[in-house]
Design a protein around this motif. Structure first.
Motif, PDB file in Angstrom:
ATOM      1  N   LEU A  95       0.825  -1.207   0.000  1.00 29.43           N
ATOM      2  CA  LEU A  95       0.000   0.000   0.000  1.00 29.43           C
ATOM      3  C   LEU A  95       0.860   1.258   0.000  1.00 29.43           C
ATOM      4  CD1 LEU A  95      -3.019   0.861   0.111  1.00 29.43           C
ATOM      5  CD2 LEU A  95      -2.780   1.012   2.590  1.00 29.43           C
ATOM      6  N   LEU A  96       1.957   1.219   0.768  1.00 29.91           N
ATOM      7  CA  LEU A  96       2.890   2.358   0.769  1.00 29.91           C
ATOM      8  C   LEU A  96       3.525   2.550  -0.601  1.00 29.91           C
ATOM      9  CD1 LEU A  96       4.581   1.718   4.229  1.00 29.91           C
ATOM     10  CD2 LEU A  96       3.318   3.795   3.621  1.00 29.91           C
ATOM     11  N   LYS A  97       3.906   1.453  -1.242  1.00 27.07           N
ATOM     12  CA  LYS A  97       4.567   1.524  -2.550  1.00 27.07           C
ATOM     13  C   LYS A  97       3.672   2.120  -3.629  1.00 27.07           C
ATOM     14  CE  LYS A  97       7.912  -2.222  -1.897  1.00 27.07           C
ATOM     15  NZ  LYS A  97       8.293  -3.609  -2.306  1.00 27.07           N
ATOM     16  N   VAL A  98       2.367   1.799  -3.580  1.00 25.52           N
ATOM     17  CA  VAL A  98       1.460   2.326  -4.612  1.00 25.52           C
ATOM     18  C   VAL A  98       0.947   3.721  -4.261  1.00 25.52           C
ATOM     19  CG1 VAL A  98       0.749  -0.001  -5.304  1.00 25.52           C
ATOM     20  CG2 VAL A  98      -0.609   1.227  -3.587  1.00 25.52           C
ATOM     21  N   GLY A  99       1.402   4.278  -3.136  1.00 24.36           N
ATOM     22  CA  GLY A  99       1.020   5.635  -2.768  1.00 24.36           C
ATOM     23  C   GLY A  99      -0.337   5.749  -2.103  1.00 24.36           C
ATOM     24  N   GLY A 100      -0.830   4.643  -1.553  1.00 30.65           N
ATOM     25  CA  GLY A 100      -2.134   4.676  -0.910  1.00 30.65           C
ATOM     26  C   GLY A 100      -2.084   4.967   0.580  1.00 30.65           C
ATOM     27  N   ALA A 101      -0.867   5.155   1.109  1.00 29.90           N
ATOM     28  CA  ALA A 101      -0.716   5.418   2.542  1.00 29.90           C
ATOM     29  C   ALA A 101       0.551   6.230   2.765  1.00 29.90           C
ATOM     30  CB  ALA A 101      -0.655   4.099   3.316  1.00 29.90           C
ATOM     31  N   PHE A 102       0.698   6.798   3.955  1.00 28.41           N
ATOM     32  CA  PHE A 102       1.870   7.611   4.271  1.00 28.41           C
ATOM     33  C   PHE A 102       2.181   7.510   5.759  1.00 28.41           C
ATOM     34  CE2 PHE A 102      -1.872  10.209   4.833  1.00 28.41           C
ATOM     35  CZ  PHE A 102      -1.625  10.950   5.977  1.00 28.41           C
ATOM     36  N   TYR A 103       3.440   7.770   6.097  1.00 30.42           N
ATOM     37  CA  TYR A 103       3.861   7.769   7.498  1.00 30.42           C
ATOM     38  C   TYR A 103       3.462   9.080   8.165  1.00 30.42           C
ATOM     39  CZ  TYR A 103       6.655   3.525   6.933  1.00 30.42           C
ATOM     40  OH  TYR A 103       7.064   2.228   6.715  1.00 30.42           O
ATOM     41  N   CYS A 104       3.035   8.980   9.401  1.00 34.22           N
ATOM     42  CA  CYS A 104       2.601  10.157  10.155  1.00 34.22           C
ATOM     43  C   CYS A 104       3.255  10.145  11.533  1.00 34.22           C
ATOM     44  CB  CYS A 104       1.080  10.147  10.297  1.00 34.22           C
ATOM     45  SG  CYS A 104       0.429  11.406  11.424  1.00 34.22           S
ATOM     46  N   GLY A 194     -23.625  -4.203  10.853  1.00 24.42           N
ATOM     47  CA  GLY A 194     -24.463  -3.138  11.390  1.00 24.42           C
ATOM     48  C   GLY A 194     -24.279  -1.816  10.670  1.00 24.42           C
ATOM     49  N   ARG A 195     -25.331  -0.997  10.709  1.00 27.42           N
ATOM     50  CA  ARG A 195     -25.291   0.290  10.028  1.00 27.42           C
ATOM     51  C   ARG A 195     -24.246   1.231  10.616  1.00 27.42           C
ATOM     52  NH1 ARG A 195     -30.431   1.994  10.683  1.00 27.42           N
ATOM     53  NH2 ARG A 195     -31.212   0.728   8.988  1.00 27.42           N
ATOM     54  N   ASP A 196     -23.793   0.947  11.837  1.00 29.02           N
ATOM     55  CA  ASP A 196     -22.781   1.812  12.441  1.00 29.02           C
ATOM     56  C   ASP A 196     -21.445   1.753  11.691  1.00 29.02           C
ATOM     57  OD1 ASP A 196     -22.832  -0.860  13.374  1.00 29.02           O
ATOM     58  OD2 ASP A 196     -21.506  -0.356  15.026  1.00 29.02           O
ATOM     59  N   TRP A 197     -21.279   0.744  10.807  1.00 30.93           N
ATOM     60  CA  TRP A 197     -20.035   0.646  10.027  1.00 30.93           C
ATOM     61  C   TRP A 197     -20.099   1.414   8.716  1.00 30.93           C
ATOM     62  CZ3 TRP A 197     -15.952  -0.599  12.489  1.00 30.93           C
ATOM     63  CH2 TRP A 197     -16.003  -1.505  13.546  1.00 30.93           C
ATOM     64  N   LEU A 198     -21.225   2.055   8.393  1.00 32.93           N
ATOM     65  CA  LEU A 198     -21.335   2.796   7.137  1.00 32.93           C
ATOM     66  C   LEU A 198     -20.240   3.859   6.942  1.00 32.93           C
ATOM     67  CD1 LEU A 198     -25.106   3.410   6.295  1.00 32.93           C
ATOM     68  CD2 LEU A 198     -23.321   2.629   4.737  1.00 32.93           C
ATOM     69  N   PRO A 199     -19.904   4.666   7.969  1.00 30.22           N
ATOM     70  CA  PRO A 199     -18.850   5.666   7.769  1.00 30.22           C
ATOM     71  C   PRO A 199     -17.488   5.067   7.414  1.00 30.22           C
ATOM     72  CG  PRO A 199     -20.154   6.193   9.717  1.00 30.22           C
ATOM     73  CD  PRO A 199     -20.568   4.822   9.284  1.00 30.22           C
ATOM     74  N   SER A 200     -17.282   3.779   7.708  1.00 29.08           N
ATOM     75  CA  SER A 200     -16.009   3.132   7.377  1.00 29.08           C
ATOM     76  C   SER A 200     -15.962   2.653   5.928  1.00 29.08           C
ATOM     77  CB  SER A 200     -15.772   1.926   8.299  1.00 29.08           C
ATOM     78  OG  SER A 200     -15.712   2.317   9.647  1.00 29.08           O
ATOM     79  N   LEU A 201     -17.119   2.610   5.282  1.00 28.61           N
ATOM     80  CA  LEU A 201     -17.193   2.036   3.941  1.00 28.61           C
ATOM     81  C   LEU A 201     -16.294   2.738   2.927  1.00 28.61           C
ATOM     82  CD1 LEU A 201     -18.460  -0.088   2.122  1.00 28.61           C
ATOM     83  CD2 LEU A 201     -20.403   1.443   1.766  1.00 28.61           C
ATOM     84  N   PRO A 202     -16.299   4.078   2.821  1.00 25.04           N
ATOM     85  CA  PRO A 202     -15.419   4.720   1.831  1.00 25.04           C
ATOM     86  C   PRO A 202     -13.941   4.384   2.042  1.00 25.04           C
ATOM     87  CG  PRO A 202     -17.016   6.297   2.689  1.00 25.04           C
ATOM     88  CD  PRO A 202     -17.127   5.069   3.536  1.00 25.04           C
ATOM     89  N   LYS A 203     -13.507   4.298   3.300  1.00 23.28           N
ATOM     90  CA  LYS A 203     -12.107   3.971   3.584  1.00 23.28           C
ATOM     91  C   LYS A 203     -11.767   2.573   3.096  1.00 23.28           C
ATOM     92  CE  LYS A 203     -12.862   6.392   7.947  1.00 23.28           C
ATOM     93  NZ  LYS A 203     -12.883   6.239   9.406  1.00 23.28           N
ATOM     94  N   GLN A 204     -12.670   1.626   3.370  1.00 19.87           N
ATOM     95  CA  GLN A 204     -12.405   0.238   3.007  1.00 19.87           C
ATOM     96  C   GLN A 204     -12.465   0.034   1.497  1.00 19.87           C
ATOM     97  OE1 GLN A 204     -15.306  -1.539   5.623  1.00 19.87           O
ATOM     98  NE2 GLN A 204     -13.853  -1.653   7.318  1.00 19.87           N
ATOM     99  N   VAL A 205     -13.379   0.744   0.834  1.00 16.88           N
ATOM    100  CA  VAL A 205     -13.429   0.704  -0.635  1.00 16.88           C
ATOM    101  C   VAL A 205     -12.136   1.281  -1.215  1.00 16.88           C
ATOM    102  CG1 VAL A 205     -14.591   1.661  -2.661  1.00 16.88           C
ATOM    103  CG2 VAL A 205     -15.942   0.741  -0.773  1.00 16.88           C
ATOM    104  N   LEU A 206     -11.652   2.340  -0.612  1.00 14.91           N
ATOM    105  CA  LEU A 206     -10.423   2.988  -1.082  1.00 14.91           C
ATOM    106  C   LEU A 206      -9.227   2.055  -0.960  1.00 14.91           C
ATOM    107  CD1 LEU A 206      -9.654   5.742  -2.234  1.00 14.91           C
ATOM    108  CD2 LEU A 206      -9.161   6.526   0.086  1.00 14.91           C
ATOM    109  N   ILE A 207      -9.105   1.352   0.170  1.00 15.85           N
ATOM    110  CA  ILE A 207      -7.997   0.395   0.349  1.00 15.85           C
ATOM    111  C   ILE A 207      -8.083  -0.698  -0.718  1.00 15.85           C
ATOM    112  CG2 ILE A 207      -6.988  -1.332   1.887  1.00 15.85           C
ATOM    113  CD1 ILE A 207      -8.049   0.350   4.251  1.00 15.85           C
TER     114      ILE A 207
END
Length: 449
Positions: A95-104, A194-207
């Motif tokens: 993920l780091l190699k393809v530019g999908g993440a960064f060190y913080c 559960g519907r409480d995981w909906l806000p996580s969906l864009p992040k997981q789709v992005l990964i």
């Protein structure tokens, strides 16, 4: 099709967890799909060593059969996340190699303050991207999220409102990263949660997109809530499965009640429920527990299974303790009737508990004990005595008075030893009883104001 249930061993399963599990099980029954059990145990600080076996026991009692699990190996294991760290390391580097993440290198304190400011201003609590272009080679690893455009899917939102989630910290993946990798490598085709995981969906789709994965089909179902319309949680005072059993609710009733919520009909088992099941027709609003309906179903189950009272006793107390209970009760009895009276600590009824005159010190003690009991990893007489002695000194009580206060938890003073009773009925039952006592005292106190 392949689905998964993925509990974490941070606490025992409650009705909200079981509702989600049963929806998955009914779906699998209807469409002849595989159901996989994955243990998400990367949160080592909150994991409880005895909970994993408890998860298996609960699934067995409500008759949920899984096709693959840590105990039933398939082609896509290991099925415990703690045994898959080498896999996550490979993919986080990718993920780091393809530019999908960064060190913080930002501290959690700075980020928490930043998010609180955002909330105060009416904005989304997101990381500001300070380290995004710093080219660090160490630190936490965060997901790179676009700052312009809109994510369009089951959860439509601006990308600027999506947090740059921490995916890797202290040499371990966080839930958001490990979950995506596992779903992909275990060939999970449908995720029902559960519907409480909906806000996580864009992040997981992005990964998934960064790594070139095919995204599973996600479905988000209503939440089971308490009477205050709050989501149930394993970490707080909600009654878990074992707590319900300790109050006299049989596992068959819990299963039937939850199935009835899913299909909006009274059916006896998952196979019957599959005929009328339609994922798209599930209620959209949150679901509150209907205690009266659960009790009615429990009565029906008791009348059907009256010949299996021994089996119910085994669910209340471990089988090896039954003879011990009889011996302990017999030692304090003069006639046969006394033995059965002394067994009332097993069949505890909180409706019979009178607490109008509970003092503030008693209320404080029970609150403190509730917190401490939940922390216990070894529920033994030795550890309980040690804890009680420590708290009695702190509160300025002698140990006899201390233990007398606690007889409310086992049904009164005319009983077997407090510690024998505690060990026999178990940690979950004691925690459930104290939670109910405190709740009843709170409501009674408000009525007398």
């Amino acid at each position: 099709m392949r689905l998964r249930i993925a509990p974490s061993p941070t606490g025992m399963l409650h009705l909200g967890n079981l509702y989600s599990i049963i929806v998955n099980a009914i779906f699998c029954s209807k469409y002849n799909s595989k159901l996989i059990l994955r243990i998400e145990d990367t949160d080592s600080q909150r994991n409880k060593f005895n909970v994993i076996e408890g998860i298996y026991n609960v699934l067995d009692k409500i008759k949920i059969n899984v096709d693959e699990s840590p105990k039933r190996l398939g082609l896509y294991g290991p099925y415990k996340q703690s045994e898959r760290l080498h896999i996550y390391k490979f993919y986080i580097n990718k993920l780091l190699k393809v530019g999908g993440a960064f060190y913080c290198r930002c501290s959690f304190k700075r980020v928490n303050i930043l998010k609180k400011i955002n909330l105060t201003l009416g904005e989304y609590p997101t990381y500001d991207g300070k380290c995004l272009n710093c080219k660090y080679s160490t630190g936490k690893i965060r997901l790179k999220v676009p700052r312009i455009g809109v994510y369009i899917g089951n959860y439509k939102t601006k990308w600027s409102n999506v947090d740059m989630q921490v995916l890797w910290n202290n040499s371990k993946p966080t839930f958001h990263f490990a979950n995506v990798i596992d779903d992909q490598l275990m060939k999970i085709s449908h995720v029902i949660r559960g519907r409480d995981w909906l806000p996580s969906l864009p992040k997981q789709v992005l990964i998934n997109n960064y790594l070139g994965f095919k995204t599973p089909k996600y479905y988000h179902i209503p939440l089971i809530c308490d009477k205050n319309n709050l989501k149930l949680s394993k970490r707080f005072n909600d009654i878990d499965f074992n707590g319900l059993i300790s109050l006299g609710i049989v596992s068959e009733a819990i299963l039937r009640y939850l199935i009835s919520i899913v299909v909006d009909d009274d059916v006896n088992n998952i196979s019957e429920a599959a005929f009328s099941f339609n994922l798209g027709r599930l209620k959209q609003q949150s679901i509150q527990i209907d205690q009266k309906r659960l009790i009615v179903i429990n009565g029906i189950c008791l009348s059907e299974f009256i010949c299996d009272i021994n089996g119910f006793l085994n669910s209340l107390i471990q089988e090896r303790n039954i003879n011990r209970v009889i011996v302990l009760c017999t030692k304090k009895s003069l006639i046969l009737h006394d033995i059965y009276k002394l067994m009332c600590f097993i069949f505890w009824n909180y409706k019979m508990v009178k607490m109008i005159y509970m003092s503030s010190i008693e209320y404080l003690l029970l609150n403190m004990l509730l917190v401490e009991y939940k922390k216990q990893t070894d529920w033994s007489e030795f550890n309980l005595k040690k804890l009680h002695e420590k708290l009695s000194r702190y509160l300025g009580l002698n140990i006899r008075t201390f233990c007398t206060i606690l007889t409310i938890v086992i049904g009164g003073r005319n009983n077997i030893s407090l510690y024998d009773a505690y060990v026999i009925i178990g940690q979950a039952s004691v925690i459930t009883r104290i939670s109910l006592i405190l709740e009843k005292w709170y409501h009674q106190s408000n009525q007398h104001i």
